[in-house]
Design an enzyme around this catalytic site. Sequence first.
Site: not given
Ligand code: ADP
Length: 157
Positions: A90, A128
């Site tokens: 992001r 999230s």
């Molecule tokens: P983690 O705890 O491994 O970061 P997340 O569920 O927060 O797990 O995120 C998983 C992946 O998805 C990460 O690479 C994060 O950067 C990406 N991600 C989360 N939200 C978005 C979004 N809105 N757009 C693009 N990528 C996202």
Amino acid sequence: MKVAIYPGSFDPVTNGHIDIISRAATLFDKVIVAVIRNPDKTPKFSLDDRVDMLKASLKKDRNVVVDSFDGLLVDYAKKKKANIIVRGLRAVSDFDYEFQMALTNRKMAPNIETIFFMTDYKYSYLSSSFVKQIAHFGGDVSELVPPAICQKLKIKI
Ligand code: ADP
């Protein structure tokens, strides 16, 4: 066969995640969305809930499967015969952590490549934690998460 793993906490899955999964599913033969049981984080939703919510949000994608794992991502990838890790980017704030993780994984498993998908501008602010905060204060999250997740959030938070 190009098998990719998209690992994450998915606590809960958002439309930003779904966008990355859909785009990855057009490039790779199989995408395994792998929910991490991360001992360093205290998730709002249980591992089973997070897996179920992803399954409920991804019914139509035939080459996408949902799974969960413990331990090192590279070990899990080898077990699944996957040599691609998918992550999303992001803002610049994601970069440091993602960079460190990609290089660490490469050091441990040089044959596994991490591929980054740039977020769609619509989801660039979406996380999230943001979704949980809005839901906590009674805000409307219907445009931020898949419909199946809206209901779950209302019950949980
Ligand atoms: P983690 O705890 O491994 O970061 P997340 O569920 O927060 O797990 O995120 C998983 C992946 O998805 C990460 O690479 C994060 O950067 C990406 N991600 C989360 N939200 C978005 C979004 N809105 N757009 C693009 N990528 C996202």
